[in-house]
Design a protein around this motif. Structure first.
Motif, mmCIF file in Angstrom:
data_model
loop_
_atom_site.group_PDB
_atom_site.id
_atom_site.type_symbol
_atom_site.label_atom_id
_atom_site.label_comp_id
_atom_site.label_asym_id
_atom_site.label_seq_id
_atom_site.Cartn_x
_atom_site.Cartn_y
_atom_site.Cartn_z
ATOM 1 N N PRO A 210 7.129 25.669 -105.162
ATOM 2 C CA PRO A 210 6.265 24.624 -105.710
ATOM 3 C C PRO A 210 5.135 25.151 -106.610
ATOM 4 O O PRO A 210 4.900 24.600 -107.687
ATOM 5 C CB PRO A 210 5.707 23.921 -104.469
ATOM 6 C CG PRO A 210 6.039 24.794 -103.298
ATOM 7 C CD PRO A 210 7.209 25.626 -103.691
ATOM 8 N N ASN A 211 4.459 26.238 -106.201
ATOM 9 C CA ASN A 211 3.367 26.763 -107.032
ATOM 10 C C ASN A 211 3.881 27.318 -108.351
ATOM 11 O O ASN A 211 3.330 27.046 -109.417
ATOM 12 C CB ASN A 211 2.610 27.873 -106.295
ATOM 13 C CG ASN A 211 1.917 27.351 -105.061
ATOM 14 O OD1 ASN A 211 1.214 26.352 -105.118
ATOM 15 N ND2 ASN A 211 2.134 28.010 -103.931
ATOM 16 N N GLY A 212 4.961 28.090 -108.248
ATOM 17 C CA GLY A 212 5.551 28.661 -109.449
ATOM 18 C C GLY A 212 6.035 27.572 -110.390
ATOM 19 O O GLY A 212 5.862 27.670 -111.612
ATOM 20 N N ALA A 213 6.610 26.521 -109.831
ATOM 21 C CA ALA A 213 7.137 25.432 -110.654
ATOM 22 C C ALA A 213 6.012 24.707 -111.386
ATOM 23 O O ALA A 213 6.152 24.337 -112.556
ATOM 24 C CB ALA A 213 7.919 24.450 -109.788
ATOM 25 N N ILE A 214 4.888 24.524 -110.702
ATOM 26 C CA ILE A 214 3.745 23.856 -111.340
ATOM 27 C C ILE A 214 3.266 24.683 -112.538
ATOM 28 O O ILE A 214 3.120 24.174 -113.648
ATOM 29 C CB ILE A 214 2.599 23.616 -110.321
ATOM 30 C CG1 ILE A 214 3.012 22.548 -109.302
ATOM 31 C CG2 ILE A 214 1.319 23.196 -111.032
ATOM 32 C CD1 ILE A 214 2.056 22.379 -108.123
ATOM 33 N N VAL A 215 3.049 25.984 -112.304
ATOM 34 C CA VAL A 215 2.576 26.847 -113.397
ATOM 35 C C VAL A 215 3.605 26.871 -114.538
ATOM 36 O O VAL A 215 3.267 26.684 -115.705
ATOM 37 C CB VAL A 215 2.331 28.287 -112.895
ATOM 38 C CG1 VAL A 215 1.983 29.212 -114.065
ATOM 39 C CG2 VAL A 215 1.210 28.325 -111.865
ATOM 40 N N GLU A 216 4.864 27.051 -114.176
ATOM 41 C CA GLU A 216 5.920 27.130 -115.195
ATOM 42 C C GLU A 216 5.998 25.846 -116.024
ATOM 43 O O GLU A 216 6.235 25.890 -117.228
ATOM 44 C CB GLU A 216 7.267 27.421 -114.509
ATOM 45 C CG GLU A 216 8.480 27.483 -115.426
ATOM 46 C CD GLU A 216 8.475 28.689 -116.385
ATOM 47 O OE1 GLU A 216 7.717 29.649 -116.137
ATOM 48 O OE2 GLU A 216 9.218 28.632 -117.390
ATOM 49 N N SER A 217 5.791 24.702 -115.365
ATOM 50 C CA SER A 217 5.883 23.436 -116.110
ATOM 51 C C SER A 217 4.833 23.383 -117.223
ATOM 52 O O SER A 217 5.122 22.928 -118.331
ATOM 53 C CB SER A 217 5.764 22.230 -115.171
ATOM 54 O OG SER A 217 4.449 22.088 -114.663
ATOM 55 N N TYR A 218 3.613 23.878 -116.940
ATOM 56 C CA TYR A 218 2.584 23.852 -117.986
ATOM 57 C C TYR A 218 2.795 24.962 -119.008
ATOM 58 O O TYR A 218 2.465 24.792 -120.184
ATOM 59 C CB TYR A 218 1.176 23.835 -117.365
ATOM 60 C CG TYR A 218 0.991 22.520 -116.640
ATOM 61 C CD1 TYR A 218 0.806 21.346 -117.368
ATOM 62 C CD2 TYR A 218 1.104 22.430 -115.257
ATOM 63 C CE1 TYR A 218 0.720 20.119 -116.738
ATOM 64 C CE2 TYR A 218 1.019 21.208 -114.609
ATOM 65 C CZ TYR A 218 0.827 20.058 -115.355
ATOM 66 O OH TYR A 218 0.755 18.846 -114.739
#
Lengths: 248, 248
Positions: A67-75
Protein backbone atom coordinates in the motif's frame (compact mmCIF):
# COMPACT_ATOMS: atom_id res chain seq x y z
CA UNK A 1 -11.81 30.80 -7.07
CA UNK A 2 -9.77 27.76 -6.22
CA UNK A 3 -10.02 26.18 -2.79
CA UNK A 4 -7.70 23.29 -1.96
CA UNK A 5 -8.60 20.99 0.93
CA UNK A 6 -5.47 19.60 2.55
CA UNK A 7 -5.07 17.51 5.67
CA UNK A 8 -4.04 14.13 7.01
CA UNK A 9 -5.94 10.97 6.17
CA UNK A 10 -9.18 11.06 8.14
CA UNK A 11 -9.32 14.84 8.55
CA UNK A 12 -12.41 14.98 6.36
CA UNK A 13 -11.18 16.43 3.07
CA UNK A 14 -13.43 14.36 0.84
CA UNK A 15 -16.55 14.84 2.97
CA UNK A 16 -16.11 18.60 3.19
CA UNK A 17 -15.42 18.85 -0.55
CA UNK A 18 -18.80 17.25 -1.15
CA UNK A 19 -20.78 19.13 1.49
CA UNK A 20 -19.21 22.55 0.97
CA UNK A 21 -19.77 22.12 -2.76
CA UNK A 22 -23.39 21.28 -2.15
CA UNK A 23 -23.73 24.35 0.08
CA UNK A 24 -22.29 26.59 -2.63
CA UNK A 25 -24.52 25.09 -5.30
CA UNK A 26 -27.58 25.62 -3.13
CA UNK A 27 -26.55 29.26 -2.95
CA UNK A 28 -26.58 29.47 -6.72
CA UNK A 29 -22.87 29.10 -7.38
CA UNK A 30 -21.42 26.85 -10.05
CA UNK A 31 -18.87 24.45 -8.61
CA UNK A 32 -16.13 22.35 -10.18
CA UNK A 33 -14.76 19.30 -8.37
CA UNK A 34 -11.25 17.90 -8.69
CA UNK A 35 -10.13 14.65 -7.10
CA UNK A 36 -6.36 14.21 -6.68
CA UNK A 37 -6.59 11.11 -4.47
CA UNK A 38 -5.45 7.98 -6.27
CA UNK A 39 -6.47 5.81 -3.31
CA UNK A 40 -10.07 6.76 -2.64
CA UNK A 41 -12.66 4.08 -3.35
CA UNK A 42 -15.91 6.03 -3.50
CA UNK A 43 -16.48 9.75 -3.76
CA UNK A 44 -19.55 11.51 -2.37
CA UNK A 45 -19.34 14.06 -5.22
CA UNK A 46 -19.02 13.74 -8.95
CA UNK A 47 -15.51 14.85 -9.96
CA UNK A 48 -15.03 16.88 -13.13
CA UNK A 49 -11.36 15.92 -13.03
CA UNK A 50 -10.28 12.66 -11.42
CA UNK A 51 -6.70 11.37 -11.22
CA UNK A 52 -8.09 7.85 -10.89
CA UNK A 53 -8.81 8.01 -14.62
CA UNK A 54 -5.01 7.88 -14.99
CA UNK A 55 -3.91 5.62 -12.13
CA UNK A 56 -5.22 4.10 -8.91
CA UNK A 57 -3.50 2.68 -5.85
CA UNK A 58 -5.56 -0.47 -6.22
CA UNK A 59 -4.25 -1.15 -9.74
CA UNK A 60 -0.68 -0.73 -8.52
CA UNK A 61 -1.27 -3.10 -5.63
CA UNK A 62 -2.42 -5.67 -8.14
CA UNK A 63 0.93 -5.16 -9.87
CA UNK A 64 2.55 -6.25 -6.61
CA UNK A 65 3.19 -3.01 -4.71
CA UNK A 66 2.41 -2.77 -1.01
CA UNK A 67 0.00 0.00 0.00
CA UNK A 68 2.72 2.57 0.85
CA UNK A 69 4.74 1.81 -2.24
CA UNK A 70 1.63 1.96 -4.40
CA UNK A 71 0.68 5.38 -3.04
CA UNK A 72 4.14 6.82 -3.74
CA UNK A 73 4.32 5.14 -7.16
CA UNK A 74 0.91 6.51 -8.15
CA UNK A 75 2.11 10.10 -7.64
CA UNK A 76 5.43 9.35 -9.33
CA UNK A 77 3.48 8.23 -12.36
CA UNK A 78 1.11 11.21 -12.18
CA UNK A 79 4.05 13.60 -12.44
CA UNK A 80 4.20 13.24 -16.21
CA UNK A 81 0.50 14.10 -16.34
CA UNK A 82 0.79 17.16 -14.07
CA UNK A 83 0.72 19.64 -16.94
CA UNK A 84 -2.45 18.16 -18.36
CA UNK A 85 -4.13 18.09 -14.97
CA UNK A 86 -3.22 21.73 -14.32
CA UNK A 87 -4.51 22.65 -17.78
CA UNK A 88 -7.80 20.95 -17.01
CA UNK A 89 -8.07 22.69 -13.66
CA UNK A 90 -7.41 26.13 -15.14
CA UNK A 91 -9.99 25.58 -17.85
CA UNK A 92 -12.58 24.39 -15.36
CA UNK A 93 -11.78 27.34 -13.10
CA UNK A 94 -12.76 29.74 -15.87
CA UNK A 95 -16.12 28.06 -16.32
CA UNK A 96 -17.13 27.79 -12.66
CA UNK A 97 -17.55 30.19 -9.74
CA UNK A 98 -15.75 27.86 -7.36
CA UNK A 99 -13.28 25.06 -7.86
CA UNK A 100 -12.84 22.62 -5.02
CA UNK A 101 -9.73 20.44 -5.00
CA UNK A 102 -9.70 17.30 -2.88
CA UNK A 103 -6.06 16.28 -2.29
CA UNK A 104 -4.37 12.89 -1.70
CA UNK A 105 -5.60 10.86 1.27
CA UNK A 106 -2.14 10.98 2.80
CA UNK A 107 -1.20 14.64 3.12
CA UNK A 108 2.48 13.90 2.63
CA UNK A 109 1.81 12.66 -0.92
CA UNK A 110 0.96 16.26 -1.71
CA UNK A 111 3.20 18.20 0.64
CA UNK A 112 6.43 16.24 0.27
CA UNK A 113 6.03 14.98 -3.27
CA UNK A 114 6.78 17.04 -6.36
CA UNK A 115 3.27 16.32 -7.54
CA UNK A 116 1.77 18.76 -5.03
CA UNK A 117 4.24 21.49 -5.93
CA UNK A 118 3.74 21.00 -9.67
CA UNK A 119 -0.03 21.29 -9.32
CA UNK A 120 -0.20 24.27 -6.98
CA UNK A 121 2.53 26.43 -8.51
CA UNK A 122 0.56 26.91 -11.70
CA UNK A 123 -2.79 27.72 -10.16
CA UNK A 124 -3.71 31.36 -9.78
CA UNK A 125 -3.92 32.30 -6.11
CA UNK A 126 -5.45 29.14 -4.70
CA UNK A 127 -6.51 29.24 -1.07
CA UNK A 128 -5.49 26.20 0.96
CA UNK A 129 -7.83 25.07 3.72
CA UNK A 130 -5.68 23.07 6.13
CA UNK A 131 -8.10 20.67 7.83
CA UNK A 132 -7.36 19.24 11.24
CA UNK A 133 -9.49 17.36 13.73
CA UNK A 134 -10.15 18.17 17.39
CA UNK A 135 -8.50 14.85 18.37
CA UNK A 136 -5.09 16.32 17.65
CA UNK A 137 -5.61 19.12 20.19
CA UNK A 138 -4.83 17.59 23.56
CA UNK A 139 -2.18 19.80 25.15
CA UNK A 140 -1.33 23.49 24.66
CA UNK A 141 1.74 22.53 22.64
CA UNK A 142 -0.52 20.79 20.11
CA UNK A 143 -2.09 24.17 19.32
CA UNK A 144 1.35 25.55 18.65
CA UNK A 145 2.05 22.56 16.40
CA UNK A 146 -1.11 23.08 14.38
CA UNK A 147 -0.60 26.83 13.99
CA UNK A 148 2.96 26.33 12.82
CA UNK A 149 2.00 23.48 10.58
CA UNK A 150 -0.28 25.80 8.61
CA UNK A 151 2.74 28.05 8.12
CA UNK A 152 4.83 25.09 6.95
CA UNK A 153 2.18 24.40 4.29
CA UNK A 154 2.26 28.03 3.15
CA UNK A 155 6.04 27.83 2.97
CA UNK A 156 6.05 24.59 1.02
CA UNK A 157 3.26 25.33 -1.44
CA UNK A 158 3.51 29.10 -1.63
CA UNK A 159 -0.17 29.45 -0.94
CA UNK A 160 -2.23 31.44 1.50
CA UNK A 161 -3.28 28.82 4.02
CA UNK A 162 -6.17 29.01 6.44
CA UNK A 163 -6.40 26.56 9.35
CA UNK A 164 -9.81 24.88 9.43
CA UNK A 165 -10.78 22.99 12.54
CA UNK A 166 -13.15 20.38 11.16
CA UNK A 167 -15.70 18.20 12.96
CA UNK A 168 -16.66 20.97 15.41
CA UNK A 169 -20.04 19.26 15.84
CA UNK A 170 -18.15 16.81 18.07
CA UNK A 171 -16.87 19.48 20.47
CA UNK A 172 -19.73 21.82 21.27
CA UNK A 173 -18.71 22.41 24.88
CA UNK A 174 -14.95 22.64 24.51
CA UNK A 175 -15.12 25.02 21.55
CA UNK A 176 -14.72 28.31 23.45
CA UNK A 177 -11.51 27.19 25.17
CA UNK A 178 -10.19 25.66 21.93
CA UNK A 179 -10.88 28.92 20.10
CA UNK A 180 -9.00 30.89 22.70
CA UNK A 181 -5.91 28.68 22.48
CA UNK A 182 -5.95 28.75 18.69
CA UNK A 183 -6.46 32.48 18.33
CA UNK A 184 -4.90 34.26 21.29
CA UNK A 185 -1.16 33.76 21.04
CA UNK A 186 -0.48 35.52 24.36
CA UNK A 187 -2.88 33.25 26.17
CA UNK A 188 -1.42 30.18 24.49
CA UNK A 189 2.06 31.33 25.45
CA UNK A 190 1.07 31.80 29.07
CA UNK A 191 -0.29 28.26 29.10
CA UNK A 192 2.84 26.90 27.43
CA UNK A 193 5.05 28.47 30.07
CA UNK A 194 3.35 26.26 32.65
CA UNK A 195 4.82 23.19 30.96
CA UNK A 196 8.40 22.82 32.21
CA UNK A 197 9.31 19.94 29.87
CA UNK A 198 11.74 20.32 26.99
CA UNK A 199 8.73 20.08 24.70
CA UNK A 200 6.93 22.87 26.56
CA UNK A 201 10.01 25.06 26.35
CA UNK A 202 10.41 24.45 22.64
CA UNK A 203 6.72 25.13 22.05
CA UNK A 204 6.93 28.36 23.99
CA UNK A 205 9.95 29.52 22.00
CA UNK A 206 8.35 28.64 18.67
CA UNK A 207 5.05 30.14 19.64
CA UNK A 208 6.50 33.47 20.61
CA UNK A 209 7.53 33.89 16.97
CA UNK A 210 4.06 33.24 15.61
CA UNK A 211 2.97 36.91 15.49
CA UNK A 212 6.16 37.82 13.62
CA UNK A 213 5.94 34.99 11.13
CA UNK A 214 2.29 35.02 10.25
CA UNK A 215 -0.28 37.74 10.03
CA UNK A 216 -3.20 37.47 12.46
CA UNK A 217 -4.86 34.24 11.53
CA UNK A 218 -8.51 33.63 11.09
CA UNK A 219 -9.32 30.07 11.96
CA UNK A 220 -12.44 28.55 10.47
CA UNK A 221 -14.50 26.25 12.69
CA UNK A 222 -16.36 23.92 10.41
CA UNK A 223 -18.41 20.80 10.31
CA UNK A 224 -18.86 18.90 7.09
CA UNK A 225 -21.81 17.25 8.83
CA UNK A 226 -23.82 20.25 10.00
CA UNK A 227 -22.51 22.87 7.58
CA UNK A 228 -21.25 25.08 10.41
CA UNK A 229 -18.57 27.49 9.27
CA UNK A 230 -19.40 27.15 5.59
CA UNK A 231 -20.50 30.79 5.39
CA UNK A 232 -17.17 31.84 6.91
CA UNK A 233 -15.26 29.61 4.50
CA UNK A 234 -17.12 31.10 1.56
CA UNK A 235 -16.45 34.64 2.79
CA UNK A 236 -12.77 33.90 3.29
CA UNK A 237 -12.40 32.36 -0.18
CA UNK A 238 -14.07 35.37 -1.70
CA UNK A 239 -12.00 37.88 0.27
CA UNK A 240 -8.83 36.03 -0.60
CA UNK A 241 -9.77 36.08 -4.25
CA UNK A 242 -10.64 39.76 -4.23
CA UNK A 243 -7.47 40.89 -2.52
CA UNK A 244 -5.06 38.65 -4.40
CA UNK A 245 -6.60 37.70 -7.71
CA UNK A 246 -6.69 39.93 -10.74
CA UNK A 247 -10.07 41.64 -10.78
CA UNK A 248 -9.18 44.54 -13.01
CA UNK B 1 19.82 3.31 23.07
CA UNK B 2 16.69 3.81 21.03
CA UNK B 3 16.86 5.25 17.53
CA UNK B 4 13.63 5.97 15.69
CA UNK B 5 13.69 6.34 11.92
CA UNK B 6 10.99 8.72 10.77
CA UNK B 7 10.30 10.13 7.33
CA UNK B 8 7.85 10.19 4.45
CA UNK B 9 7.06 7.11 2.42
CA UNK B 10 10.05 6.45 0.21
CA UNK B 11 12.60 8.28 2.36
CA UNK B 12 14.35 4.99 3.09
CA UNK B 13 13.38 4.18 6.70
CA UNK B 14 13.15 0.43 6.24
CA UNK B 15 16.33 0.13 4.19
CA UNK B 16 18.38 2.18 6.64
CA UNK B 17 16.97 0.24 9.61
CA UNK B 18 18.31 -2.93 8.02
CA UNK B 19 21.66 -1.60 6.85
CA UNK B 20 22.46 0.50 9.91
CA UNK B 21 21.56 -2.49 12.09
CA UNK B 22 23.88 -4.69 10.06
CA UNK B 23 26.64 -2.09 10.45
CA UNK B 24 26.19 -2.01 14.22
CA UNK B 25 26.15 -5.80 14.45
CA UNK B 26 29.35 -6.01 12.42
CA UNK B 27 30.88 -3.70 15.00
CA UNK B 28 29.95 -6.11 17.73
CA UNK B 29 26.81 -4.42 19.01
CA UNK B 30 23.61 -6.27 19.78
CA UNK B 31 20.67 -4.79 17.94
CA UNK B 32 16.91 -5.07 18.41
CA UNK B 33 14.54 -4.33 15.54
CA UNK B 34 11.00 -2.98 15.83
CA UNK B 35 8.63 -2.64 12.89
CA UNK B 36 5.71 -0.24 13.37
CA UNK B 37 4.60 -0.25 9.73
CA UNK B 38 1.31 -2.09 9.23
CA UNK B 39 1.58 -1.68 5.46
CA UNK B 40 4.99 -3.04 4.61
CA UNK B 41 5.04 -6.28 2.60
CA UNK B 42 8.59 -7.55 3.07
CA UNK B 43 11.23 -6.46 5.54
CA UNK B 44 14.96 -6.67 4.84
CA UNK B 45 15.57 -7.33 8.57
CA UNK B 46 14.07 -9.73 11.05
CA UNK B 47 11.90 -7.74 13.49
CA UNK B 48 11.89 -8.68 17.18
CA UNK B 49 8.62 -6.77 17.51
CA UNK B 50 6.29 -6.44 14.55
CA UNK B 51 2.91 -4.67 14.57
CA UNK B 52 1.86 -6.80 11.62
CA UNK B 53 1.41 -9.64 14.11
CA UNK B 54 -1.57 -7.61 15.36
CA UNK B 55 -2.93 -6.02 12.19
CA UNK B 56 -2.01 -5.36 8.58
CA UNK B 57 -3.26 -2.89 6.01
CA UNK B 58 -3.80 -5.75 3.59
CA UNK B 59 -6.18 -7.56 5.96
CA UNK B 60 -8.20 -4.39 6.41
CA UNK B 61 -8.40 -3.85 2.68
CA UNK B 62 -9.85 -7.33 2.39
CA UNK B 63 -12.49 -6.20 4.89
CA UNK B 64 -13.42 -3.52 2.35
CA UNK B 65 -11.35 -0.47 3.35
CA UNK B 66 -9.60 1.59 0.70
CA UNK B 67 -5.82 1.97 1.16
CA UNK B 68 -5.99 5.31 3.03
CA UNK B 69 -8.84 4.19 5.26
CA UNK B 70 -7.06 0.91 5.98
CA UNK B 71 -3.87 2.70 7.01
CA UNK B 72 -5.73 4.98 9.44
CA UNK B 73 -7.87 2.13 10.76
CA UNK B 74 -4.80 -0.03 11.39
CA UNK B 75 -3.33 2.58 13.74
CA UNK B 76 -6.71 3.19 15.36
CA UNK B 77 -6.82 -0.50 16.17
CA UNK B 78 -3.20 -0.55 17.35
CA UNK B 79 -3.97 2.13 19.95
CA UNK B 80 -5.37 -0.43 22.37
CA UNK B 81 -2.15 -2.42 21.98
CA UNK B 82 0.16 0.56 22.50
CA UNK B 83 0.92 -0.30 26.11
CA UNK B 84 1.94 -3.84 25.23
CA UNK B 85 4.10 -2.66 22.34
CA UNK B 86 5.85 -0.10 24.54
CA UNK B 87 6.40 -2.78 27.21
CA UNK B 88 7.98 -5.04 24.62
CA UNK B 89 10.21 -2.23 23.36
CA UNK B 90 11.41 -1.32 26.85
CA UNK B 91 12.20 -4.95 27.63
CA UNK B 92 14.09 -5.40 24.38
CA UNK B 93 15.96 -2.15 24.98
CA UNK B 94 17.36 -3.53 28.22
CA UNK B 95 18.68 -6.62 26.46
CA UNK B 96 20.29 -4.96 23.45
CA UNK B 97 22.89 -2.24 22.89
CA UNK B 98 20.82 -0.57 20.18
CA UNK B 99 17.14 -0.60 19.40
CA UNK B 100 16.10 0.51 15.92
CA UNK B 101 12.50 1.48 15.36
CA UNK B 102 11.14 1.55 11.82
CA UNK B 103 8.02 3.74 11.77
CA UNK B 104 4.85 3.71 9.62
CA UNK B 105 5.35 4.03 5.87
CA UNK B 106 3.30 7.22 5.85
CA UNK B 107 4.96 9.60 8.31
CA UNK B 108 1.66 11.22 9.21
CA UNK B 109 0.39 7.94 10.67
CA UNK B 110 2.99 8.45 13.35
CA UNK B 111 3.21 12.21 13.62
CA UNK B 112 -0.48 13.11 13.51
CA UNK B 113 -1.96 9.98 15.03
CA UNK B 114 -2.13 9.29 18.76
CA UNK B 115 -0.33 6.03 18.11
CA UNK B 116 2.99 7.82 17.55
CA UNK B 117 2.60 9.94 20.68
CA UNK B 118 1.61 6.96 22.80
CA UNK B 119 4.64 4.97 21.68
CA UNK B 120 7.27 7.71 21.99
CA UNK B 121 6.16 9.32 25.24
CA UNK B 122 6.99 6.20 27.22
CA UNK B 123 10.41 5.51 25.74
CA UNK B 124 13.42 6.76 27.61
CA UNK B 125 15.21 9.44 25.61
CA UNK B 126 14.79 8.08 22.12
CA UNK B 127 16.66 9.86 19.36
CA UNK B 128 14.63 10.52 16.22
CA UNK B 129 16.44 10.40 12.88
CA UNK B 130 14.31 12.46 10.49
CA UNK B 131 15.10 11.06 7.05
CA UNK B 132 14.63 13.14 3.96
CA UNK B 133 15.75 12.67 0.37
CA UNK B 134 17.75 15.02 -1.83
CA UNK B 135 14.79 15.26 -4.24
CA UNK B 136 12.98 17.51 -1.79
CA UNK B 137 15.80 20.07 -1.86
CA UNK B 138 15.23 22.12 -4.99
CA UNK B 139 15.11 25.75 -3.89
CA UNK B 140 16.62 27.55 -0.89
CA UNK B 141 13.20 27.68 0.78
CA UNK B 142 13.07 23.88 0.73
CA UNK B 143 16.08 23.86 3.08
CA UNK B 144 14.22 26.11 5.44
CA UNK B 145 11.22 23.78 5.23
CA UNK B 146 13.29 20.72 6.08
CA UNK B 147 15.11 22.39 8.96
CA UNK B 148 11.87 23.61 10.46
CA UNK B 149 10.16 20.31 9.87
CA UNK B 150 12.72 18.61 12.11
CA UNK B 151 11.75 21.12 14.79
CA UNK B 152 8.07 20.34 14.25
CA UNK B 153 8.82 16.67 14.89
CA UNK B 154 10.67 17.52 18.10
CA UNK B 155 7.72 19.64 19.17
CA UNK B 156 5.17 16.97 18.39
CA UNK B 157 6.97 13.94 19.81
CA UNK B 158 9.06 15.61 22.50
CA UNK B 159 12.17 13.93 21.19
CA UNK B 160 15.60 15.14 20.23
CA UNK B 161 15.49 15.03 16.45
CA UNK B 162 18.41 14.93 14.07
CA UNK B 163 17.90 15.64 10.36
CA UNK B 164 19.38 12.87 8.23
CA UNK B 165 19.83 13.52 4.54
CA UNK B 166 19.57 10.03 3.11
CA UNK B 167 20.61 8.70 -0.32
CA UNK B 168 23.72 10.92 -0.46
CA UNK B 169 25.26 8.39 -2.84
CA UNK B 170 23.00 9.96 -5.47
CA UNK B 171 24.37 13.49 -5.03
CA UNK B 172 28.15 13.27 -4.85
CA UNK B 173 28.81 16.54 -6.68
CA UNK B 174 26.08 18.69 -5.19
CA UNK B 175 26.82 17.66 -1.62
CA UNK B 176 29.10 20.58 -0.66
CA UNK B 177 26.54 23.22 -1.67
CA UNK B 178 23.71 21.23 -0.06
CA UNK B 179 25.69 21.00 3.18
CA UNK B 180 26.26 24.71 3.20
CA UNK B 181 22.57 25.53 2.78
CA UNK B 182 21.57 23.03 5.44
CA UNK B 183 24.12 24.08 8.02
CA UNK B 184 24.91 27.76 7.57
CA UNK B 185 21.80 29.68 8.47
CA UNK B 186 23.31 33.05 7.51
CA UNK B 187 24.20 31.78 4.08
CA UNK B 188 20.75 30.26 3.64
CA UNK B 189 19.18 33.53 4.72
CA UNK B 190 21.23 35.50 2.23
CA UNK B 191 20.05 33.16 -0.52
CA UNK B 192 16.45 33.41 0.65
CA UNK B 193 16.52 37.18 0.45
CA UNK B 194 17.15 36.89 -3.28
CA UNK B 195 13.70 35.35 -3.72
CA UNK B 196 11.19 38.22 -3.82
CA UNK B 197 8.09 35.98 -3.83
CA UNK B 198 5.70 35.75 -0.88
CA UNK B 199 7.12 32.28 -0.30
CA UNK B 200 10.70 33.60 -0.25
CA UNK B 201 9.72 36.31 2.19
CA UNK B 202 8.00 33.84 4.50
CA UNK B 203 10.98 31.47 4.32
CA UNK B 204 13.36 34.28 5.14
CA UNK B 205 11.29 35.33 8.16
CA UNK B 206 10.98 31.76 9.44
CA UNK B 207 14.61 31.02 8.82
CA UNK B 208 15.87 33.99 10.75
CA UNK B 209 14.33 32.42 13.85
CA UNK B 210 16.11 29.11 13.38
CA UNK B 211 19.12 29.93 15.58
CA UNK B 212 16.83 31.06 18.38
CA UNK B 213 14.52 28.07 18.19
CA UNK B 214 16.97 25.24 17.77
CA UNK B 215 20.46 24.67 19.01
CA UNK B 216 23.14 24.36 16.30
CA UNK B 217 22.10 21.34 14.35
CA UNK B 218 24.29 18.53 13.21
CA UNK B 219 22.95 17.07 10.04
CA UNK B 220 23.88 13.51 9.19
CA UNK B 221 24.61 12.72 5.54
CA UNK B 222 23.89 9.07 5.07
CA UNK B 223 23.46 6.40 2.49
CA UNK B 224 21.72 3.17 3.34
CA UNK B 225 23.35 1.82 0.20
CA UNK B 226 27.00 2.64 0.82
CA UNK B 227 26.98 2.98 4.60
CA UNK B 228 28.21 6.57 4.43
CA UNK B 229 27.41 8.51 7.58
CA UNK B 230 26.75 5.42 9.70
CA UNK B 231 29.74 6.17 11.93
CA UNK B 232 28.38 9.68 12.50
CA UNK B 233 24.92 8.31 13.25
CA UNK B 234 26.35 5.87 15.76
CA UNK B 235 28.40 8.62 17.43
CA UNK B 236 25.38 10.89 17.63
CA UNK B 237 23.17 8.17 19.13
CA UNK B 238 25.81 7.43 21.71
CA UNK B 239 26.40 11.08 22.58
CA UNK B 240 22.68 11.67 22.88
CA UNK B 241 22.37 8.70 25.18
CA UNK B 242 25.28 9.77 27.35
CA UNK B 243 24.15 13.35 27.78
CA UNK B 244 20.44 12.70 28.26
CA UNK B 245 20.00 9.19 29.56
CA UNK B 246 20.44 8.26 33.17
CA UNK B 247 24.00 7.02 33.50
CA UNK B 248 24.43 7.62 37.22
Amino acid sequence: MILIFLGTAGSGKTTITASFGEYLEKNGKSVGYVNLDTGVKKLPYRPDIDVRDIITVEELMKEGYGPNGAIVESYDRLLSHAEGIVGGILELDEERDYLLIDTPGQMESFLFHDFGIRITEHLSEPLVAYLFSPEILKKPRDYCFVRFFAIMIALRLGTTTVPVLNKVDLIKEELPSIRRLLEEVDYLNARLRLDPSMQGLLASRICSFLPEVSSPVRVVYASAKTGEGFDELETLSYEHYCTCGDLT
